[in-house]
Each structure stands twice: as C-alpha cells, then as structure tokens.
Scaffold this active site. Structure first.
Site, PDB file in Angstrom:
ATOM      1  N   ASN A   7       3.708  35.460  67.926  1.00 24.63           N
ATOM      2  CA  ASN A   7       2.540  35.856  67.135  1.00 24.63           C
ATOM      3  C   ASN A   7       2.082  37.239  67.616  1.00 24.63           C
ATOM      4  O   ASN A   7       1.785  37.427  68.804  1.00 24.63           O
ATOM      5  CB  ASN A   7       1.429  34.802  67.327  1.00 24.63           C
ATOM      6  CG  ASN A   7       0.173  35.137  66.558  1.00 24.63           C
ATOM      7  OD1 ASN A   7      -0.266  36.279  66.546  1.00 24.63           O
ATOM      8  ND2 ASN A   7      -0.429  34.149  65.934  1.00 24.63           N
ATOM      9  N   HIS A  10      -2.325  40.146  68.402  1.00 22.55           N
ATOM     10  CA  HIS A  10      -3.105  40.886  69.402  1.00 22.55           C
ATOM     11  C   HIS A  10      -2.547  42.274  69.720  1.00 22.55           C
ATOM     12  O   HIS A  10      -3.210  43.064  70.383  1.00 22.55           O
ATOM     13  CB  HIS A  10      -3.330  40.029  70.635  1.00 22.55           C
ATOM     14  CG  HIS A  10      -4.183  38.839  70.272  1.00 22.55           C
ATOM     15  ND1 HIS A  10      -5.434  38.998  69.707  1.00 22.55           N
ATOM     16  CD2 HIS A  10      -3.947  37.510  70.307  1.00 22.55           C
ATOM     17  CE1 HIS A  10      -5.931  37.806  69.431  1.00 22.55           C
ATOM     18  NE2 HIS A  10      -5.058  36.889  69.786  1.00 22.55           N
ATOM     19  N   HIS A  43      -1.460  36.410  61.464  1.00 19.03           N
ATOM     20  CA  HIS A  43      -2.589  35.743  60.812  1.00 19.03           C
ATOM     21  C   HIS A  43      -3.459  36.812  60.163  1.00 19.03           C
ATOM     22  O   HIS A  43      -4.063  37.628  60.868  1.00 19.03           O
ATOM     23  CB  HIS A  43      -3.372  34.968  61.894  1.00 19.03           C
ATOM     24  CG  HIS A  43      -4.550  34.195  61.376  1.00 19.03           C
ATOM     25  ND1 HIS A  43      -5.350  33.448  62.200  1.00 19.03           N
ATOM     26  CD2 HIS A  43      -5.061  34.058  60.126  1.00 19.03           C
ATOM     27  CE1 HIS A  43      -6.316  32.862  61.481  1.00 19.03           C
ATOM     28  NE2 HIS A  43      -6.166  33.227  60.226  1.00 19.03           N
ATOM     29  N   ARG A  45      -6.661  37.466  58.821  1.00 20.08           N
ATOM     30  CA  ARG A  45      -7.979  36.823  58.780  1.00 20.08           C
ATOM     31  C   ARG A  45      -8.838  37.450  57.693  1.00 20.08           C
ATOM     32  O   ARG A  45      -8.660  38.623  57.342  1.00 20.08           O
ATOM     33  CB  ARG A  45      -8.672  36.959  60.143  1.00 20.08           C
ATOM     34  CG  ARG A  45      -7.948  36.229  61.262  1.00 20.08           C
ATOM     35  CD  ARG A  45      -8.767  36.245  62.547  1.00 20.08           C
ATOM     36  NE  ARG A  45      -9.922  35.408  62.451  1.00 20.08           N
ATOM     37  CZ  ARG A  45     -10.049  34.207  63.039  1.00 20.08           C
ATOM     38  NH1 ARG A  45      -9.099  33.733  63.799  1.00 20.08           N
ATOM     39  NH2 ARG A  45     -11.144  33.512  62.884  1.00 20.08           N
ATOM     40  N   ARG A  49      -9.824  41.333  61.364  1.00 27.09           N
ATOM     41  CA  ARG A  49     -10.141  41.842  62.706  1.00 27.09           C
ATOM     42  C   ARG A  49      -8.908  42.368  63.439  1.00 27.09           C
ATOM     43  O   ARG A  49      -9.023  43.174  64.346  1.00 27.09           O
ATOM     44  CB  ARG A  49     -10.840  40.774  63.552  1.00 27.09           C
ATOM     45  CG  ARG A  49      -9.974  39.612  63.918  1.00 27.09           C
ATOM     46  CD  ARG A  49     -10.666  38.646  64.840  1.00 27.09           C
ATOM     47  NE  ARG A  49     -11.755  37.947  64.191  1.00 27.09           N
ATOM     48  CZ  ARG A  49     -12.316  36.841  64.691  1.00 27.09           C
ATOM     49  NH1 ARG A  49     -11.899  36.351  65.845  1.00 27.09           N
ATOM     50  NH2 ARG A  49     -13.275  36.229  64.042  1.00 27.09           N
ATOM     51  N   GLU A  70       0.252  33.073  58.729  1.00 24.97           N
ATOM     52  CA  GLU A  70      -0.861  32.148  58.993  1.00 24.97           C
ATOM     53  C   GLU A  70      -2.020  32.516  58.096  1.00 24.97           C
ATOM     54  O   GLU A  70      -2.396  33.694  58.026  1.00 24.97           O
ATOM     55  CB  GLU A  70      -1.315  32.340  60.441  1.00 24.97           C
ATOM     56  CG  GLU A  70      -1.133  31.152  61.319  1.00 24.97           C
ATOM     57  CD  GLU A  70      -1.731  31.422  62.666  1.00 24.97           C
ATOM     58  OE1 GLU A  70      -2.959  31.565  62.778  1.00 24.97           O
ATOM     59  OE2 GLU A  70      -0.955  31.506  63.621  1.00 24.97           O
ATOM     60  N   THR A 101      -8.586  30.749  66.570  1.00 23.50           N
ATOM     61  CA  THR A 101      -8.636  29.495  65.818  1.00 23.50           C
ATOM     62  C   THR A 101      -9.026  28.379  66.778  1.00 23.50           C
ATOM     63  O   THR A 101      -8.386  28.192  67.802  1.00 23.50           O
ATOM     64  CB  THR A 101      -7.251  29.203  65.194  1.00 23.50           C
ATOM     65  OG1 THR A 101      -6.766  30.396  64.596  1.00 23.50           O
ATOM     66  CG2 THR A 101      -7.346  28.104  64.163  1.00 23.50           C
ATOM     67  N   GLU A 151       1.959  21.915  62.413  1.00 28.67           N
ATOM     68  CA  GLU A 151       1.966  22.608  63.699  1.00 28.67           C
ATOM     69  C   GLU A 151       0.926  21.901  64.552  1.00 28.67           C
ATOM     70  O   GLU A 151      -0.280  21.953  64.248  1.00 28.67           O
ATOM     71  CB  GLU A 151       1.636  24.095  63.545  1.00 28.67           C
ATOM     72  CG  GLU A 151       1.666  24.804  64.908  1.00 28.67           C
ATOM     73  CD  GLU A 151       1.483  26.312  64.821  1.00 28.67           C
ATOM     74  OE1 GLU A 151       1.974  26.934  63.857  1.00 28.67           O
ATOM     75  OE2 GLU A 151       0.849  26.867  65.737  1.00 28.67           O
ATOM     76  N   HIS A 190      -0.516  27.270  70.222  1.00 27.45           N
ATOM     77  CA  HIS A 190      -1.878  27.689  70.561  1.00 27.45           C
ATOM     78  C   HIS A 190      -2.139  27.469  72.050  1.00 27.45           C
ATOM     79  O   HIS A 190      -2.023  26.357  72.555  1.00 27.45           O
ATOM     80  CB  HIS A 190      -2.970  26.960  69.764  1.00 27.45           C
ATOM     81  CG  HIS A 190      -4.215  27.805  69.642  1.00 27.45           C
ATOM     82  ND1 HIS A 190      -5.107  27.950  70.663  1.00 27.45           N
ATOM     83  CD2 HIS A 190      -4.676  28.572  68.635  1.00 27.45           C
ATOM     84  CE1 HIS A 190      -6.060  28.772  70.286  1.00 27.45           C
ATOM     85  NE2 HIS A 190      -5.824  29.166  69.060  1.00 27.45           N
TER      86      HIS A 190
HETATM   87  N1  PXP Z   1      -0.746  28.740  66.181  1.00 24.64           N
HETATM   88  C1  PXP Z   1      -1.853  28.963  65.435  1.00 24.64           C
HETATM   89  C2  PXP Z   1      -2.064  28.144  64.206  1.00 24.64           C
HETATM   90  C3  PXP Z   1      -2.792  29.946  65.810  1.00 24.64           C
HETATM   91  O1  PXP Z   1      -3.897  30.142  65.074  1.00 24.64           O
HETATM   92  C4  PXP Z   1      -2.516  30.728  66.948  1.00 24.64           C
HETATM   93  C5  PXP Z   1      -3.486  31.813  67.335  1.00 24.64           C
HETATM   94  O2  PXP Z   1      -3.484  32.792  66.380  1.00 24.64           O
HETATM   95  C6  PXP Z   1      -1.337  30.472  67.673  1.00 24.64           C
HETATM   96  C7  PXP Z   1      -0.485  29.458  67.280  1.00 24.64           C
HETATM   97  C8  PXP Z   1      -0.978  31.268  68.872  1.00 24.64           C
HETATM   98  O3  PXP Z   1      -1.909  31.031  69.872  1.00 24.64           O
HETATM   99  P1  PXP Z   1      -1.900  31.925  71.184  1.00 24.64           P
HETATM  100  O4  PXP Z   1      -2.205  33.321  70.775  1.00 24.64           O
HETATM  101  O5  PXP Z   1      -2.952  31.290  72.026  1.00 24.64           O
HETATM  102  O6  PXP Z   1      -0.521  31.808  71.779  1.00 24.64           O
END
Ligand code: PXP
Length: 238
Positions: A7, A10, A43, A45, A49, A70, A101, A151, A190
C-alpha cells in the site's frame, strides 16, 4: 505463500505534506514491484489527504502487477472506482476524523448499497473484497452481499499484546476458516509490520497481505528495495 500487496498511500502523504510533486507514489510503486511486490494498493479517500485521482490513473497505466483500489461507498468514489478498471477493489468504511481506517465495514448495515456496488465493479472484471472485522456475522453478511473476497482486519491483532494478541490471532484463524467454508476467499491486512506479520502468514486460505505504513516507513531508512525485499523474505520464511 500469500502475495504481498504494498500500500503506497503514505508515499503520497509525504508529498501532500508540502503539496510538492515528489516523492512520486507511482515511481515508488514501480520500485516496489521491481523488488518483488505482487500488487499495489492505494486508497483514494474522500478528503484526498494522500492519493490523488491522477495518481490512481497513472498507477493504472504504469504498474505491471495488480492494482487493488481501496474505496468507500460514496457515489463520487464509486464513480472513480468504476473508471479505474482495477484488478481488485477493497471496500472500506471511511470517516473524515480517523487517522487511518479504524474498523471494518459493517457489511450487514451496508447490505443494500453493497448489492448495488459489488456487481457493478465485478462486471468490469474486478475482484471485490470487503474489509471486515474477523466476526462470523460480518463474514455471513459479506457472502450475502456477493463479495468474492474478504480482507480480514488485522488491526486489533496488531495493536494487542501478550495473551490478547494470541486471542486476536485465534479470531483471525477461526474467521479465515469460516470464510472459506461459506465460499469467500481470504486476504488480510492493516497494522502489520516486520515484527507481527509472521503469525498472520499462517492464516488458513490466505491469498494476499496488504501492508503499507511499516514498509514505507522502513524504506525511509533502508530504501524501497530492501524494505519490500525484507517483508517478502519474512513471508517466505514464515
Ligand atoms: N488494508 C486496508 C483495508 C487499509 O485501509 C489499510 C490502511 O490503508 C491497510 C490494509 C494497510 O494498513 P497499514 O498501512 O497499517 O499496513
């Protein structure tokens, strides 16, 4: 061995902190793929952001693996989702106040909306998953809504310590088994990092892990190749 989806939200968070053109999450995603990531997750949003619409379209054009988009269920975001033609979609709840999330989707409460959105996305060829807590009622509702995947939300496991973490892992295992028994395929993610991912790799029927923050943070120190490579090695060894 489950696939690692990285992901990249960030990377965009850093860029948006200064509204600069760099770092570019798309270039970063290509590096993650070169280091072995089997998919890229972003994602979009409602408040934009981190990831921007243009990032999604550039990812769509440029990545060579799978795009997992996402998204929440608001009409505006669903319209974008339908244009993306992603290989996979993960439907998530979203609130403006949250830092990330927080909980899983309430699939029972959203049933009517899910029954509209899931077939529309699936018609475009996307595999649709619901991000839900490892709760049998949520799993049943996800199946009823017509999702192909769930998920499983690993946040509560990741945030727990000691005996509570072991109980959260058990909940994830039971949920994965229940999901499989009712015809759902299983992803998870997550809050996973280099310290807590190994036990999650052992979840039954697990196909994909979605990991973001820990890998992006590690890459600041060691670089993308090492950060992604280290997570893949850890998944392989688990
Ligand atoms: N899965 C989902 C559905 C999420 O919303 C996120 C965070 O955006 C992640 C996985 C990844 O989480 P993390 O950034 O904590 O690894």
């Amino acid at each position: 061995m489950p696939r690692l989806h990285v992901n990249i939200d960030h990377v965009a968070t850093v860029r948006q902190a200064r509204r600069e053109a760099f770092p570019d999450p798309v270039a970063w995603a290509l590096r993650a793929e070169a280091a072995g990531a089997e998919g890229i997750t972003c994602h979009l949003r409602v408040d934009r952001r981190h990831i921007q619409d243009d990032d999604v379209m550039r990812l769509r054009e440029r990545i060579g693996t799978r795009l997992n988009f996402e998204m929440c269920l608001t009409p505006e975001i669903v319209t974008v989702g339908l244009e993306v033609n992603a290989e996979a979609y993960c439907l998530v709840p979203e609130s403006r106040e949250e830092v990330t999330t927080e909980g899983g989707l309430d699939a029972g409460r959203e049933l009517a909306r899910l029954r509209e959105v899931i077939p529309a996305l699936a018609e475009r060829g996307g595999e649709v998953s619901l991000f839900i807590d490892p709760d049998p009622h949520q799993l049943d509702a996800a199946a009823e809504a017509g999702a192909a995947f769930v998920e499983l939300h690993t946040g509560p496991y990741a945030n727990a310590g000691g005996a509570q973490r072991a109980r959260e892992l058990e909940r994830l295992i039971t949920a994965a088994e229940h999901a499989h028994a009712i015809g759902l395929r299983v992803n998870a993610g997550h809050g996973l990092d280099y310290e807590n991912t190994t036990p999650v790799v052992g979840l039954p029927y697990l196909e994909e892990l979605n990991i973001g923050f820990a890998i992006v943070a590690e890459a600041l120190t060691t670089g993308v190749d090492q950060a992604v490579g280290r997570m893949i090695a850890l998944i392989r060894e688990a």
